[in-house]
Motif scaffolding. Sequence first.
Motif, mmCIF file in Angstrom:
data_model
loop_
_atom_site.group_PDB
_atom_site.id
_atom_site.type_symbol
_atom_site.label_atom_id
_atom_site.label_comp_id
_atom_site.label_asym_id
_atom_site.label_seq_id
_atom_site.Cartn_x
_atom_site.Cartn_y
_atom_site.Cartn_z
ATOM 1 N N VAL A 123 6.428 -7.829 -9.791
ATOM 2 C CA VAL A 123 5.372 -8.159 -8.829
ATOM 3 C C VAL A 123 4.039 -7.649 -9.369
ATOM 4 O O VAL A 123 3.892 -6.451 -9.653
ATOM 5 C CB VAL A 123 5.667 -7.510 -7.450
ATOM 6 N N LEU A 124 3.096 -8.562 -9.512
ATOM 7 C CA LEU A 124 1.794 -8.182 -10.070
ATOM 8 C C LEU A 124 0.980 -7.353 -9.077
ATOM 9 O O LEU A 124 0.815 -7.740 -7.919
ATOM 10 C CB LEU A 124 0.997 -9.451 -10.434
ATOM 11 N N ILE A 125 0.444 -6.233 -9.576
ATOM 12 C CA ILE A 125 -0.511 -5.441 -8.788
ATOM 13 C C ILE A 125 -1.883 -6.009 -9.134
ATOM 14 O O ILE A 125 -2.349 -5.863 -10.264
ATOM 15 C CB ILE A 125 -0.444 -3.942 -9.172
ATOM 16 N N ASN A 126 -2.477 -6.720 -8.176
ATOM 17 C CA ASN A 126 -3.755 -7.380 -8.448
ATOM 18 C C ASN A 126 -4.807 -6.909 -7.440
ATOM 19 O O ASN A 126 -4.873 -7.406 -6.308
ATOM 20 C CB ASN A 126 -3.559 -8.906 -8.349
ATOM 21 N N PRO A 127 -5.639 -5.929 -7.843
ATOM 22 C CA PRO A 127 -6.600 -5.366 -6.900
ATOM 23 C C PRO A 127 -7.649 -6.380 -6.442
ATOM 24 O O PRO A 127 -8.325 -6.175 -5.439
ATOM 25 C CB PRO A 127 -7.277 -4.237 -7.702
ATOM 26 N N GLU A 128 -7.763 -7.511 -7.159
ATOM 27 C CA GLU A 128 -8.779 -8.505 -6.777
ATOM 28 C C GLU A 128 -8.337 -9.403 -5.626
ATOM 29 O O GLU A 128 -9.154 -10.082 -5.020
ATOM 30 C CB GLU A 128 -9.143 -9.372 -7.988
ATOM 31 N N LYS A 129 -7.050 -9.419 -5.353
ATOM 32 C CA LYS A 129 -6.544 -10.282 -4.276
ATOM 33 C C LYS A 129 -6.251 -9.462 -3.029
ATOM 34 O O LYS A 129 -5.861 -8.297 -3.127
ATOM 35 C CB LYS A 129 -5.240 -10.964 -4.732
ATOM 36 N N THR A 130 -6.453 -10.077 -1.850
ATOM 37 C CA THR A 130 -6.041 -9.413 -0.616
ATOM 38 C C THR A 130 -4.742 -10.081 -0.172
ATOM 39 O O THR A 130 -4.754 -11.188 0.364
ATOM 40 C CB THR A 130 -7.115 -9.586 0.490
ATOM 41 N N GLU A 145 10.445 -4.677 -9.892
ATOM 42 C CA GLU A 145 9.440 -3.663 -10.234
ATOM 43 C C GLU A 145 8.064 -4.243 -9.956
ATOM 44 O O GLU A 145 7.926 -5.455 -9.846
ATOM 45 C CB GLU A 145 9.465 -3.358 -11.745
ATOM 46 N N SER A 146 7.057 -3.376 -9.931
ATOM 47 C CA SER A 146 5.681 -3.883 -9.908
ATOM 48 C C SER A 146 5.071 -3.583 -11.268
ATOM 49 O O SER A 146 5.559 -2.720 -12.003
ATOM 50 C CB SER A 146 4.885 -3.210 -8.793
ATOM 51 N N PHE A 147 4.040 -4.334 -11.613
ATOM 52 C CA PHE A 147 3.352 -4.073 -12.889
ATOM 53 C C PHE A 147 1.870 -4.372 -12.741
ATOM 54 O O PHE A 147 1.454 -5.137 -11.872
ATOM 55 C CB PHE A 147 3.964 -4.900 -14.039
ATOM 56 N N ALA A 148 1.094 -3.722 -13.612
ATOM 57 C CA ALA A 148 -0.347 -3.978 -13.639
ATOM 58 C C ALA A 148 -0.720 -4.250 -15.094
ATOM 59 O O ALA A 148 0.015 -3.873 -16.006
ATOM 60 C CB ALA A 148 -1.090 -2.750 -13.125
ATOM 61 N N GLY A 149 -1.816 -4.918 -15.297
ATOM 62 C CA GLY A 149 -2.286 -5.159 -16.666
ATOM 63 C C GLY A 149 -1.684 -6.409 -17.262
ATOM 64 O O GLY A 149 -1.222 -7.300 -16.538
ATOM 65 N N LEU A 150 -1.687 -6.438 -18.600
ATOM 66 C CA LEU A 150 -1.237 -7.638 -19.308
ATOM 67 C C LEU A 150 0.271 -7.824 -19.212
ATOM 68 O O LEU A 150 1.036 -6.906 -19.515
ATOM 69 C CB LEU A 150 -1.610 -7.539 -20.783
ATOM 70 N N LEU A 151 0.657 -9.042 -18.862
ATOM 71 C CA LEU A 151 2.087 -9.348 -18.723
ATOM 72 C C LEU A 151 2.850 -9.159 -20.034
ATOM 73 O O LEU A 151 3.943 -8.589 -20.052
ATOM 74 C CB LEU A 151 2.234 -10.792 -18.213
#
Length: 170
Positions: A35-42, A71-77
């Motif tokens: 699951v992408l952690i994307n701070p730009e999306k609400t 899992e969750s992840f942030a940054g480049l896939l």
Amino acid sequence: MRRAIYPGSFDPVTNGHLDIIQRGCKLFDEIIIAVLINPEKTPFFSVEERCDILRAVVKEIDHGECVLTVESFAGLLVQYAAERNANAIVRGIRAISDYEYELQMALMNRRLGPGIETVFMMAHEAYSFISSRLIKEVFSLGGNITGLVPPSVEIRLQARLSRNKIKGAS
Ligand code: PNS
């Protein structure tokens, strides 16, 4: 050991996603649903909630010998995939309209991480029109989404909507 990453927003997971996971189980020994952690999306559900929902629903599906983790992840896939020693990225394709965006991502990911193949899979045609965005829209407007998401997701959506209504009213 064939390990794939199935990345996405999963806000929320739909039966289309689950269909892709089950098809992927026939090809891979392990699938990490990321699951992408994307701070730009609400998002509608937080990353933690989405992971919890996914963990609960993947327990219920037939996954054969395939190990499923969430899992969750942030940054480049591709960086995350390399850290997890994955050989493949799984993406679901519905209509031709998905193709352009998916092709762009797949080619960029191949350039960034040549060792990781993107594998496109088609969900059952019964799910070809479902997206998380449409599910949220239809449900919040009172439309019937039964059969398009797991029952537990419908319950979570209902609970979230009622909470938002109470918040809005107070
Ligand atoms: O379910 P989604 O929102 O279509 O998934 C998109 C996702 C998570 C696959 C994509 O946004 C992604 O991989 N983000 C991680 C950042 C990244 O690597 N960007 C470059 C992609 S070419």
